[in-house]
Write a protein that holds these residues in place. Structure first.
Motif, PDB file in Angstrom:
ATOM      1  N   LEU A  18      -3.401  -0.503  12.791  1.00  0.00           N
ATOM      2  CA  LEU A  18      -2.875  -1.826  12.451  1.00  0.00           C
ATOM      3  C   LEU A  18      -1.524  -1.581  11.847  1.00  0.00           C
ATOM      4  O   LEU A  18      -1.158  -0.714  11.191  1.00  0.00           O
ATOM      5  CB  LEU A  18      -3.848  -2.521  11.447  1.00  0.00           C
ATOM      6  N   PRO A  19      -0.651  -2.585  12.076  1.00  0.00           N
ATOM      7  CA  PRO A  19       0.645  -2.414  11.446  1.00  0.00           C
ATOM      8  C   PRO A  19       0.534  -2.737   9.815  1.00  0.00           C
ATOM      9  O   PRO A  19       0.666  -4.120   9.537  1.00  0.00           O
ATOM     10  CB  PRO A  19       1.399  -3.451  12.221  1.00  0.00           C
ATOM     11  N   TYR A  20       0.594  -2.019   9.199  1.00  0.00           N
ATOM     12  CA  TYR A  20       0.275  -2.105   7.597  1.00  0.00           C
ATOM     13  C   TYR A  20       1.273  -3.090   6.943  1.00  0.00           C
ATOM     14  O   TYR A  20       0.797  -4.007   6.151  1.00  0.00           O
ATOM     15  CB  TYR A  20       0.323  -0.796   6.937  1.00  0.00           C
ATOM     16  N   LYS A  21       2.505  -2.812   7.230  1.00  0.00           N
ATOM     17  CA  LYS A  21       3.501  -3.785   6.442  1.00  0.00           C
ATOM     18  C   LYS A  21       3.430  -5.161   7.000  1.00  0.00           C
ATOM     19  O   LYS A  21       3.404  -6.008   5.966  1.00  0.00           O
ATOM     20  CB  LYS A  21       4.996  -3.213   6.835  1.00  0.00           C
ATOM     21  N   ASP A  22       3.279  -5.651   8.084  1.00  0.00           N
ATOM     22  CA  ASP A  22       3.201  -6.976   8.522  1.00  0.00           C
ATOM     23  C   ASP A  22       1.866  -7.755   8.107  1.00  0.00           C
ATOM     24  O   ASP A  22       1.739  -8.646   7.447  1.00  0.00           O
ATOM     25  CB  ASP A  22       3.249  -7.115   9.999  1.00  0.00           C
ATOM     26  N   LEU A  23       0.653  -6.767   7.994  1.00  0.00           N
ATOM     27  CA  LEU A  23      -0.504  -7.352   7.636  1.00  0.00           C
ATOM     28  C   LEU A  23      -0.481  -7.561   6.087  1.00  0.00           C
ATOM     29  O   LEU A  23      -1.066  -8.654   5.782  1.00  0.00           O
ATOM     30  CB  LEU A  23      -1.651  -6.208   8.046  1.00  0.00           C
ATOM     31  N   GLU A  24       0.042  -6.488   5.356  1.00  0.00           N
ATOM     32  CA  GLU A  24       0.210  -6.651   3.898  1.00  0.00           C
ATOM     33  C   GLU A  24       0.903  -7.921   3.417  1.00  0.00           C
ATOM     34  O   GLU A  24       0.577  -8.749   2.525  1.00  0.00           O
ATOM     35  CB  GLU A  24       0.622  -5.522   3.226  1.00  0.00           C
ATOM     36  N   LEU A  25       2.121  -8.044   4.208  1.00  0.00           N
ATOM     37  CA  LEU A  25       2.936  -9.291   3.818  1.00  0.00           C
ATOM     38  C   LEU A  25       2.145 -10.682   4.124  1.00  0.00           C
ATOM     39  O   LEU A  25       2.164 -11.529   3.461  1.00  0.00           O
ATOM     40  CB  LEU A  25       4.010  -9.412   4.680  1.00  0.00           C
ATOM     41  N   PHE A  26       1.382 -10.607   5.456  1.00  0.00           N
ATOM     42  CA  PHE A  26       0.565 -11.648   5.664  1.00  0.00           C
ATOM     43  C   PHE A  26      -0.526 -12.059   4.509  1.00  0.00           C
ATOM     44  O   PHE A  26      -0.742 -13.209   4.057  1.00  0.00           O
ATOM     45  CB  PHE A  26      -0.135 -11.651   7.010  1.00  0.00           C
ATOM     46  N   LEU A  27      -1.125 -11.066   4.170  1.00  0.00           N
ATOM     47  CA  LEU A  27      -2.399 -11.075   3.236  1.00  0.00           C
ATOM     48  C   LEU A  27      -1.637 -11.750   1.701  1.00  0.00           C
ATOM     49  O   LEU A  27      -2.205 -12.461   1.115  1.00  0.00           O
ATOM     50  CB  LEU A  27      -2.929  -9.610   2.959  1.00  0.00           C
ATOM     51  N   ARG A  28      -0.343 -11.166   1.424  1.00  0.00           N
ATOM     52  CA  ARG A  28      -0.006 -11.631   0.151  1.00  0.00           C
ATOM     53  C   ARG A  28       0.545 -13.061   0.131  1.00  0.00           C
ATOM     54  O   ARG A  28       0.529 -13.796  -0.727  1.00  0.00           O
ATOM     55  CB  ARG A  28       1.402 -10.654  -0.255  1.00  0.00           C
ATOM     56  N   ARG A  29       0.834 -13.405   1.429  1.00  0.00           N
ATOM     57  CA  ARG A  29       1.205 -14.896   1.383  1.00  0.00           C
ATOM     58  C   ARG A  29      -0.182 -15.677   1.660  1.00  0.00           C
ATOM     59  O   ARG A  29       0.069 -17.002   1.430  1.00  0.00           O
ATOM     60  CB  ARG A  29       2.131 -15.201   2.765  1.00  0.00           C
ATOM     61  N   ASN A  30      -0.982 -15.235   1.731  1.00  0.00           N
ATOM     62  CA  ASN A  30      -2.379 -16.146   2.236  1.00  0.00           C
ATOM     63  C   ASN A  30      -3.631 -15.763   1.333  1.00  0.00           C
ATOM     64  O   ASN A  30      -4.577 -16.793   1.361  1.00  0.00           O
ATOM     65  CB  ASN A  30      -2.643 -15.903   3.599  1.00  0.00           C
ATOM     66  N   ILE A  31      -3.632 -14.817   0.507  1.00  0.00           N
ATOM     67  CA  ILE A  31      -4.866 -14.689  -0.216  1.00  0.00           C
ATOM     68  C   ILE A  31      -4.097 -14.667  -1.598  1.00  0.00           C
ATOM     69  O   ILE A  31      -3.522 -14.074  -2.149  1.00  0.00           O
ATOM     70  CB  ILE A  31      -5.251 -13.170  -0.173  1.00  0.00           C
ATOM     71  N   GLU A  32      -4.997 -15.585  -2.539  1.00  0.00           N
ATOM     72  CA  GLU A  32      -4.465 -15.766  -3.760  1.00  0.00           C
ATOM     73  C   GLU A  32      -5.014 -14.753  -4.682  1.00  0.00           C
ATOM     74  O   GLU A  32      -6.047 -14.106  -4.537  1.00  0.00           O
ATOM     75  CB  GLU A  32      -5.220 -17.094  -4.325  1.00  0.00           C
ATOM     76  N   ASN A  33      -4.282 -14.506  -5.531  1.00  0.00           N
ATOM     77  CA  ASN A  33      -4.509 -13.280  -6.799  1.00  0.00           C
ATOM     78  C   ASN A  33      -4.881 -12.012  -6.026  1.00  0.00           C
ATOM     79  O   ASN A  33      -5.685 -11.049  -6.522  1.00  0.00           O
ATOM     80  CB  ASN A  33      -5.752 -13.801  -7.567  1.00  0.00           C
ATOM     81  N   LEU A  34      -3.968 -11.561  -4.921  1.00  0.00           N
ATOM     82  CA  LEU A  34      -4.195 -10.212  -4.443  1.00  0.00           C
ATOM     83  C   LEU A  34      -3.642  -9.361  -5.496  1.00  0.00           C
ATOM     84  O   LEU A  34      -2.319  -9.441  -5.984  1.00  0.00           O
ATOM     85  CB  LEU A  34      -3.493 -10.273  -3.221  1.00  0.00           C
ATOM     86  N   PRO A  35      -4.292  -8.124  -5.583  1.00  0.00           N
ATOM     87  CA  PRO A  35      -3.913  -7.182  -6.608  1.00  0.00           C
ATOM     88  C   PRO A  35      -2.691  -6.478  -6.024  1.00  0.00           C
ATOM     89  O   PRO A  35      -2.227  -6.620  -4.950  1.00  0.00           O
ATOM     90  CB  PRO A  35      -4.894  -6.213  -6.572  1.00  0.00           C
ATOM     91  N   ASN A  36      -1.915  -5.828  -7.137  1.00  0.00           N
ATOM     92  CA  ASN A  36      -0.431  -5.470  -6.632  1.00  0.00           C
ATOM     93  C   ASN A  36      -0.493  -4.112  -5.824  1.00  0.00           C
ATOM     94  O   ASN A  36       0.404  -3.443  -5.413  1.00  0.00           O
ATOM     95  CB  ASN A  36       0.415  -5.261  -7.527  1.00  0.00           C
ATOM     96  N   ASP A  37      -1.762  -3.479  -5.682  1.00  0.00           N
ATOM     97  CA  ASP A  37      -1.964  -2.279  -5.197  1.00  0.00           C
ATOM     98  C   ASP A  37      -1.795  -2.116  -3.664  1.00  0.00           C
ATOM     99  O   ASP A  37      -1.524  -3.141  -3.057  1.00  0.00           O
ATOM    100  CB  ASP A  37      -3.501  -1.760  -5.407  1.00  0.00           C
ATOM    101  N   ILE A  38      -1.416  -1.055  -3.039  1.00  0.00           N
ATOM    102  CA  ILE A  38      -1.036  -0.849  -1.757  1.00  0.00           C
ATOM    103  C   ILE A  38      -2.339  -1.158  -0.937  1.00  0.00           C
ATOM    104  O   ILE A  38      -3.618  -1.061  -1.148  1.00  0.00           O
ATOM    105  CB  ILE A  38      -0.538   0.404  -1.160  1.00  0.00           C
ATOM    106  N   LEU A  39      -2.196  -1.541   0.513  1.00  0.00           N
ATOM    107  CA  LEU A  39      -2.966  -2.019   1.484  1.00  0.00           C
ATOM    108  C   LEU A  39      -3.683  -0.542   1.790  1.00  0.00           C
ATOM    109  O   LEU A  39      -2.912   0.360   2.274  1.00  0.00           O
ATOM    110  CB  LEU A  39      -2.709  -2.639   2.553  1.00  0.00           C
ATOM    111  N   GLU A  40      -4.893  -0.444   1.836  1.00  0.00           N
ATOM    112  CA  GLU A  40      -5.912   0.613   2.323  1.00  0.00           C
ATOM    113  C   GLU A  40      -6.554   0.250   3.484  1.00  0.00           C
ATOM    114  O   GLU A  40      -7.265  -0.738   3.454  1.00  0.00           O
ATOM    115  CB  GLU A  40      -6.568   1.456   1.393  1.00  0.00           C
ATOM    116  N   VAL A  41      -6.675   0.875   4.751  1.00  0.00           N
ATOM    117  CA  VAL A  41      -7.253   0.435   6.045  1.00  0.00           C
ATOM    118  C   VAL A  41      -8.383   1.445   6.440  1.00  0.00           C
ATOM    119  O   VAL A  41      -7.827   2.473   6.545  1.00  0.00           O
ATOM    120  CB  VAL A  41      -6.460  -0.051   6.901  1.00  0.00           C
ATOM    121  N   GLN A  42      -9.516   1.133   6.622  1.00  0.00           N
ATOM    122  CA  GLN A  42     -10.418   2.045   7.418  1.00  0.00           C
ATOM    123  C   GLN A  42     -11.113   1.185   8.503  1.00  0.00           C
ATOM    124  O   GLN A  42     -10.871   0.071   8.556  1.00  0.00           O
ATOM    125  CB  GLN A  42     -11.404   2.802   6.240  1.00  0.00           C
ATOM    126  N   GLN A  43     -11.575   2.133   9.263  1.00  0.00           N
ATOM    127  CA  GLN A  43     -12.300   1.343  10.358  1.00  0.00           C
ATOM    128  C   GLN A  43     -13.855   1.511  10.344  1.00  0.00           C
ATOM    129  O   GLN A  43     -14.509   2.628  10.003  1.00  0.00           O
ATOM    130  CB  GLN A  43     -11.708   2.044  11.674  1.00  0.00           C
TER     131      GLN A  43
END
Length: 356
Positions: A18-43
């Motif tokens: 997944l494109p981490y950067k674009d996805l993380e930006l999307f999450l920060r715009r749409n998920i309230e109170n998202l922690p400041n930690d980096i996005l980790e992805v597993q499948q």
């Protein structure tokens, strides 16, 4: 006995990142109170269809579902539809995951996708999780839970859900039988003498009267999650094929995945290989009888539904093999699916021969 939960995720497969950067930006715009930690992805490595990932940002977790890469069959892998299904059913059926959000913005990860809650538990995918020793008692318990939950799902008052807005109950089995015959023909790669007689018999023997119910239509062990001692079903996933339809078709699909000791070796060892051959698991007849008692339904004509389930499963696998044959996926798991497809068709024909 309690068992520690084992990991059901793995590193993301090559080519399915997944494109981490674009996805993380999307999450920060749409998920309230998202922690400041980096996005980790597993499948989640199970499954041959839609791609499913665990997203983790600090203590926040969610599951992302997206279609497979490359061209897909018409109307297949509809993320918005699956999101609507779990949104509608979750209040009635606790194993369905809670929805979080749906996005049709193709610029984020290259496809539509949705987020849902991350449930915790044990998933059985071909084998029991590492460190867990199955016993006949546990296997019996799992079997009975599966039958009970299937009957519970079929008892949901579907008129009180929004599924009727995206379902057409009338003519369900007619559309299913004729539709899957056409789908198979569109992606056929090998000749199999069992296909024509099986398809002809199914077309001529569609049951005339049906009940309708909420059906999952992909009801199998690796779509489920159990608690630590296998006393409850914590999650039921992969709702993309759910609809309002014939509950016996759902039972048939479940039985198609319910591999038995008397099944041909290639089916026992196929991509849908199952632990259900172990001692303690109900055999198909016991599964059917228990479902009949739990649901109160007449299962006299279950052989039709079981034969159709094998044809449908063959059609699904053939679609995947067709994509592999065209080079649209190079997943090595798909290289011999054609042999499995042929065996499923032959097995389906052997079931209807009991009716002749």
């Amino acid at each position: 006995m309690q068992h520690p939960l084992t990991s059901d995720t793995a590193a993301v497969r090559l080519g399915e990142e997944l494109p981490y950067k674009d996805l993380e930006l999307f999450l920060r715009r749409n998920i309230e109170n998202l922690p400041n930690d980096i996005l980790e992805v597993q499948q989640f490595p199970a499954g041959h269809s839609n791609l499913t990932y665990q997203l983790k940002v600090g203590k926040w977790t969610a599951v992302l579902r997206r279609p497979p890469h490359g061209p897909v069959a018409p109307k297949a892998h509809d993320m918005e539809r699956e999101y609507k299904i779990i949104s509608s059913l979750q209040p009635f059926f606790s194993p369905a995951p809670k929805p979080i959000l749906f996005s049709n913005d193709q610029s984020i990860i290259g496809s539509s996708f949705f987020l849902m809650e991350r449930k915790r538990g044990l998933v059985i995918d071909g084998t029991f999780p590492k460190g867990i020793e199955p016993t006949p008692e546990i296997n019996r318990q799992i079997s009975e839970i599966m039958v009970s939950k299937l009957a519970e799902l079929h008892a949901i008052p579907y008129q009180q859900t929004s599924l009727l807005e995206i379902s057409k109950p009338e003519g369900f089995m007619e559309r299913q039988v004729h539709g899957w015959i056409k789908r198979y023909e569109r992606v056929k790669t090998d000749e199999n003498p069992a296909v024509v007689p099986l398809a002809t018999w199914l077309s001529a023997n569609i049951p005339k009267r049906h009940e309708f119910a909420v059906i999952h239509y992909d009801y199998k062990l690796n779509n489920m999650m159990f608690n630590e001692d296998f006393t409850s079903m914590e999650g039921l996933f992969d709702w993309e094929m759910a609809t309002i339809g014939d509950p016996l078709a759902d039972l048939g699909v479940a039985l198609g995945y319910w591999i038995g000791k008397s099944d041909p070796t290639i089916i026992q060892n196929g991509p849908g290989r199952s632990v259900t051959m172990l001692d303690g698991f109900l055999d198909r007849s016991e599964f059917i009888d228990l479902y009949a008692r739990k649901s109160g339904r007449d299962v006299t004509h279950i052989n039709f539904y079981l034969a159709f389930a094998f044809f449908k499963l063959a059609g699904i696998c053939q679609q995947i093999y067709y994509r592999y044959k065209l080079g649209q996926t190079d997943d090595p798991r798909f290289a011999s699916l054609n042999e499995y497809v042929n065996s499923l068709m032959i097995h389906g024909l052997s079931i209807i021969e009991e009716e002749l």
